[in-house]
Design an enzyme around this catalytic site. Structure first.
Site, short mmCIF file in Angstrom:
data_model
loop_
_atom_site.label_atom_id
_atom_site.label_comp_id
_atom_site.label_asym_id
_atom_site.label_seq_id
_atom_site.Cartn_x
_atom_site.Cartn_y
_atom_site.Cartn_z
N THR A 39 0.84 -1.21 0.00
CA THR A 39 0.00 0.00 0.00
C THR A 39 0.87 1.26 0.00
O THR A 39 0.53 2.26 -0.63
CB THR A 39 -0.92 0.00 1.24
OG1 THR A 39 -1.70 -1.19 1.20
CG2 THR A 39 -1.85 1.20 1.26
N HIS A 42 1.77 1.93 -3.46
CA HIS A 42 0.62 2.53 -4.16
C HIS A 42 0.50 4.02 -3.79
O HIS A 42 0.20 4.85 -4.65
CB HIS A 42 -0.68 1.82 -3.79
CG HIS A 42 -0.88 0.51 -4.50
ND1 HIS A 42 -1.22 0.43 -5.83
CD2 HIS A 42 -0.78 -0.76 -4.08
CE1 HIS A 42 -1.33 -0.84 -6.19
NE2 HIS A 42 -1.06 -1.59 -5.14
N HIS A 58 2.17 2.61 8.17
CA HIS A 58 1.02 2.18 8.99
C HIS A 58 1.26 0.86 9.69
O HIS A 58 0.39 0.36 10.39
CB HIS A 58 -0.25 2.12 8.13
CG HIS A 58 -0.14 1.16 6.99
ND1 HIS A 58 0.35 1.52 5.76
CD2 HIS A 58 -0.43 -0.16 6.90
CE1 HIS A 58 0.36 0.47 4.96
NE2 HIS A 58 -0.10 -0.57 5.62
N CYS A 91 -21.31 6.45 11.91
CA CYS A 91 -21.97 6.30 10.60
C CYS A 91 -22.75 4.98 10.57
O CYS A 91 -22.66 4.16 11.47
CB CYS A 91 -20.96 6.37 9.46
SG CYS A 91 -19.94 4.89 9.30
ZN LIG Z 1 -0.22 -2.55 4.93
ZN LIG Z 2 -18.02 5.30 10.60
#
Ligand SMILES: [Zn+2]
Ligand SMILES: [Zn+2]
Length: 331
Positions: A39, A42, A58, A91
């Protein structure tokens, strides 16, 4: 503090940036190790959701350096990792136990500054304690392993299933160990790298096949479970052809966000196929931490190289060696 900053796609530099003071409900971690993920590549190339400038990173481990207001239960000096995903909690998807699909999704190292820096600031409710014997090298695997735990929860391998896995990179190798312990009868692993296939054999693959030789070696065979862990469109397209009747397909590899592949809807209907996605981590960091800590899934042999922040710039810019598994950064 020193940080690797991606200013825009294909342009990054090492910069002196402001130390991230922890806000309410946050802590600042002194980073020890950061893993480089597909990632991140990317994000460097501008094919993921991030906006710029951004400090990526991360997958990390470190020590709590400063604690913000309102945080309880942690002390300066605690050894920790963190779940990069930050869910809004209010949400529709968060309120229906699907928070990895949060409509206000944020993530450390993806939508806010990450751990390719001396310090990273994270919400305290994303912290995971590292048990004492766990090394910082292992701690930086908690996040990628949590993706594997989530994938296994999605897959629900049945006893005796025949499985084929495309891609024996660092993530593929963790999947090899997880799948081979899950009751699968066969686990065929496909890759372009002979050295990666040798490691897959040592850790649970029942058969390994070089991509070029796949059709000849497996001619006509199909599988109960097909796992795609490269994200490369031509590999994905090919993987579909190995799905047998009532097969499950899991897209684990992250493809560029704008590519498409084709699937025959009659076969989907007629064969009772199940097509699954696996979006990162979903409350799976604790089981991942346990797998690593108990040595059930081994990760130390997956670290191919450890770089400085400066060397990491070079790593982003150059073509990647096909035999490399995980690259980590020692901050
Ligand atoms: Zn990752
Ligand atoms: Zn949420």
């Amino acid at each position: 503090m020193k940080a690797l900053v991606i200013e825009k796609p294909f342009q990054a530099s090492i910069q002196e940036v402001e130390y991230p003071i922890p806000g309410m409900n946050e802590v600042t971690i002194k980073v020890e190790r950061t893993g480089i993920c597909g990632t991140d590549i990317h994000i460097y190339e501008g094919t993921y959701m991030s906006s710029y400038p951004l400090i990526p990173g991360h997958e990390f481990s470190g020590v709590i350096h400063e604690i913000g207001a309102n945080v309880t239960g942690y002390s300066v000096g605690d050894r920790v990792s963190a779940d990069p995903n930050i869910f809004c909690g209010h949400c529709e998807y968060c309120q229906t136990h699907r928070s990895n699909q949060c409509l206000n999704f944020a993530a450390t190292g993806v939508t806010r500054n990450g751990s390719m820096a001396e310090y990273v600031r994270v919400p305290a409710n994303t912290l995971i304690r590292m048990p004492d014997p766990m090394t910082f090298q292992q701690g930086a695997f908690i996040e990628p392993m949590a993706c594997v735990v989530y994938a296994m929860n999605r897959l629900q391998v049945q006893a005796g299933n025949r499985v084929i896995l495309f891609g024996a990179g660092a993530m593929g190798q963790q999947l090899v160990q997880a799948i081979s312990r899950s009751g699968a009868s066969e686990l065929v692993v496909v890759d372009i790298s002979p050295s990666k296939l040798r490691i897959a054999e040592q850790y649970g693959a029942t058969l390994t096949v070089l991509s070029d030789e796949l059709d000849a070696r497996l001619c006509g065979q199909t599988f109960d479970i097909v796992v795609e862990a490269t994200g490369i469109p031509s590999v994905i397209q090919r993987a579909f052809s190995y799905m047998g009747p009532a097969a499950k397909y899991l897209q684990f590899g992250v493809a560029d966000s704008d590519v498409t592949v084709s699937l025959n809807p009659f076969k989907l209907f007629n064969n009772d196929w199940t097509i699954l996605g696996s979006m990162a981590v979903h409350y799976t960091t604790i089981p991942a931490m346990r797998w690593i800590n108990e040595g059930r899934i081994q990760v130390d042999h997956l670290v191919s190289q450890t770089l400085s922040l400066e060397e990491t710039l070079d790593f982003f810019e150059k073509p990647k060696d096909r035999d490399l598994l995980k690259t980590q950064i020692q901050i």
